[in-house]
Design a protein around this motif. Sequence first.
Motif, PDB file in Angstrom:
ATOM      1  N   CYS A   8       0.783  -1.163   0.145  1.00  0.00           N
ATOM      2  CA  CYS A   8       0.116   0.001   0.202  1.00  0.00           C
ATOM      3  C   CYS A   8       1.043   0.982   0.376  1.00  0.00           C
ATOM      4  N   PHE A   9       1.548   1.244   0.833  1.00  0.00           N
ATOM      5  CA  PHE A   9       3.135   2.239   1.218  1.00  0.00           C
ATOM      6  C   PHE A   9       3.084   2.780  -0.409  1.00  0.00           C
ATOM      7  N   GLY A  10       3.624   1.546  -0.644  1.00  0.00           N
ATOM      8  CA  GLY A  10       4.320   1.498  -2.130  1.00  0.00           C
ATOM      9  C   GLY A  10       3.211   1.980  -3.582  1.00  0.00           C
ATOM     10  N   LEU A  11       2.510   1.405  -3.639  1.00  0.00           N
ATOM     11  CA  LEU A  11       1.600   2.200  -4.509  1.00  0.00           C
ATOM     12  C   LEU A  11       1.066   3.748  -4.276  1.00  0.00           C
ATOM     13  N   VAL A  12       1.287   3.913  -2.921  1.00  0.00           N
ATOM     14  CA  VAL A  12       0.485   5.620  -2.553  1.00  0.00           C
ATOM     15  C   VAL A  12       1.556   6.453  -3.000  1.00  0.00           C
ATOM     16  N   THR A  13       2.902   5.674  -2.704  1.00  0.00           N
ATOM     17  CA  THR A  13       3.855   6.160  -3.062  1.00  0.00           C
ATOM     18  C   THR A  13       4.130   6.717  -4.786  1.00  0.00           C
ATOM     19  N   ILE A  14       4.021   5.619  -5.366  1.00  0.00           N
ATOM     20  CA  ILE A  14       4.375   6.043  -7.245  1.00  0.00           C
ATOM     21  C   ILE A  14       3.024   6.737  -7.401  1.00  0.00           C
ATOM     22  N   LEU A  15       1.930   6.545  -7.362  1.00  0.00           N
ATOM     23  CA  LEU A  15       0.186   7.614  -7.482  1.00  0.00           C
ATOM     24  C   LEU A  15       0.547   9.036  -7.376  1.00  0.00           C
ATOM     25  N   LEU A  16       1.777   9.041  -5.681  1.00  0.00           N
ATOM     26  CA  LEU A  16       2.029  10.572  -5.851  1.00  0.00           C
ATOM     27  C   LEU A  16       2.703  11.536  -6.289  1.00  0.00           C
ATOM     28  N   PHE A  17       4.055  11.026  -6.871  1.00  0.00           N
ATOM     29  CA  PHE A  17       5.095  10.720  -7.524  1.00  0.00           C
ATOM     30  C   PHE A  17       4.239  10.998  -9.199  1.00  0.00           C
ATOM     31  N   GLY A  18       3.201  10.159  -9.715  1.00  0.00           N
ATOM     32  CA  GLY A  18       2.886  10.626 -11.038  1.00  0.00           C
ATOM     33  C   GLY A  18       1.807  11.334 -10.721  1.00  0.00           C
ATOM     34  N   VAL A  19       0.942  12.096  -9.492  1.00  0.00           N
ATOM     35  CA  VAL A  19       0.256  13.093  -9.266  1.00  0.00           C
ATOM     36  C   VAL A  19       1.483  14.693  -9.518  1.00  0.00           C
ATOM     37  N   LEU A  20       2.464  14.845  -8.957  1.00  0.00           N
ATOM     38  CA  LEU A  20       2.852  15.336  -8.670  1.00  0.00           C
ATOM     39  C   LEU A  20       3.762  15.778  -9.863  1.00  0.00           C
ATOM     40  N   PHE A  21       3.923  14.753 -11.005  1.00  0.00           N
ATOM     41  CA  PHE A  21       4.816  15.236 -12.182  1.00  0.00           C
ATOM     42  C   PHE A  21       4.016  15.615 -13.082  1.00  0.00           C
ATOM     43  N   GLY A  22       2.301  15.307 -13.092  1.00  0.00           N
ATOM     44  CA  GLY A  22       1.682  15.621 -14.342  1.00  0.00           C
ATOM     45  C   GLY A  22       1.128  16.613 -13.958  1.00  0.00           C
ATOM     46  N   ILE A  23       1.483  17.362 -12.473  1.00  0.00           N
ATOM     47  CA  ILE A  23       1.277  18.256 -12.323  1.00  0.00           C
ATOM     48  C   ILE A  23       1.993  19.799 -12.665  1.00  0.00           C
ATOM     49  N   GLN A  24       3.387  19.399 -12.498  1.00  0.00           N
ATOM     50  CA  GLN A  24       4.184  19.744 -13.059  1.00  0.00           C
ATOM     51  C   GLN A  24       4.549  19.802 -14.395  1.00  0.00           C
ATOM     52  N   LYS A  25       4.042  18.697 -15.360  1.00  0.00           N
ATOM     53  CA  LYS A  25       4.044  18.608 -16.720  1.00  0.00           C
ATOM     54  C   LYS A  25       3.609  20.145 -17.305  1.00  0.00           C
ATOM     55  N   ALA A  26       1.810  19.792 -16.684  1.00  0.00           N
ATOM     56  CA  ALA A  26       1.008  20.867 -17.063  1.00  0.00           C
ATOM     57  C   ALA A  26       0.152  21.714 -16.915  1.00  0.00           C
ATOM     58  N   HIS A  27       1.819  22.650 -15.267  1.00  0.00           N
ATOM     59  CA  HIS A  27       1.941  24.063 -15.614  1.00  0.00           C
ATOM     60  C   HIS A  27       3.324  24.697 -16.248  1.00  0.00           C
ATOM     61  N   PHE A  28       4.062  23.690 -17.184  1.00  0.00           N
ATOM     62  CA  PHE A  28       5.059  24.207 -18.057  1.00  0.00           C
ATOM     63  C   PHE A  28       4.327  23.947 -19.447  1.00  0.00           C
ATOM     64  N   GLU A  29       3.060  22.825 -19.825  1.00  0.00           N
ATOM     65  CA  GLU A  29       2.815  23.521 -20.455  1.00  0.00           C
ATOM     66  C   GLU A  29       1.483  24.495 -21.260  1.00  0.00           C
ATOM     67  N   MET A  30       1.282  24.870 -19.460  1.00  0.00           N
ATOM     68  CA  MET A  30       0.290  26.192 -19.555  1.00  0.00           C
ATOM     69  C   MET A  30       0.945  27.397 -20.322  1.00  0.00           C
ATOM     70  N   ASP A  31       2.485  26.860 -19.579  1.00  0.00           N
ATOM     71  CA  ASP A  31       3.294  28.434 -19.641  1.00  0.00           C
ATOM     72  C   ASP A  31       3.503  28.453 -20.745  1.00  0.00           C
ATOM     73  N   GLU A  32       3.877  27.273 -21.671  1.00  0.00           N
ATOM     74  CA  GLU A  32       4.043  27.723 -23.405  1.00  0.00           C
ATOM     75  C   GLU A  32       2.877  27.876 -23.789  1.00  0.00           C
ATOM     76  N   LEU A  33       1.986  27.898 -23.469  1.00  0.00           N
ATOM     77  CA  LEU A  33       0.403  27.958 -23.678  1.00  0.00           C
ATOM     78  C   LEU A  33       0.490  30.034 -23.665  1.00  0.00           C
ATOM     79  N   LYS A  34       0.514  30.092 -22.889  1.00  0.00           N
ATOM     80  CA  LYS A  34       0.173  31.405 -22.785  1.00  0.00           C
ATOM     81  C   LYS A  34       1.862  31.806 -23.132  1.00  0.00           C
ATOM     82  N   GLY A  35       2.835  31.493 -23.729  1.00  0.00           N
ATOM     83  CA  GLY A  35       3.900  32.201 -23.934  1.00  0.00           C
ATOM     84  C   GLY A  35       5.335  33.122 -22.835  1.00  0.00           C
TER      85      GLY A  35
END
Length: 117
Positions: A8-35
């Motif tokens: 359970c701890f391993g799965l939660v850790t993997i999911l947490l890093f996945g969410v953080l990675f997704g948020i970071q990727k979305a942030h960078f792509e929004m910056d690209e869209l905004k220019g």
Amino acid sequence: MTKFMLKCFGLVTILLFGVLFGIQKAHFEMDELKGTSLESVESNSTPSNEQKESKQNSASVTSHDIKAKQETLSKIDSFNVFSALGQRLTSWISSAFGVMISIFGVIISEMLAVFSP
């Protein structure tokens, strides 16, 4: 029990890093869209001749041009399968919850009628 907790701890850790990675990727792509990258900030700090000309041309844009553009945008109808499915699913879920709430309301009012003197 410890194996279960470790899994359970391993799965939660993997999911947490996945969410953080997704948020970071979305942030960078929004910056690209905004220019708002560093290069565009540097180029905006020193206005060029093209930017000065575009400012002068933007003053010559009439409301007729804007209305024509709005009409062409309203005529363009792009169909998105996921959007249509989402709208149908949302309407179905909303109606289902509406029915459930009305049923619970009837049940509660009947229970109150039974228990009232």
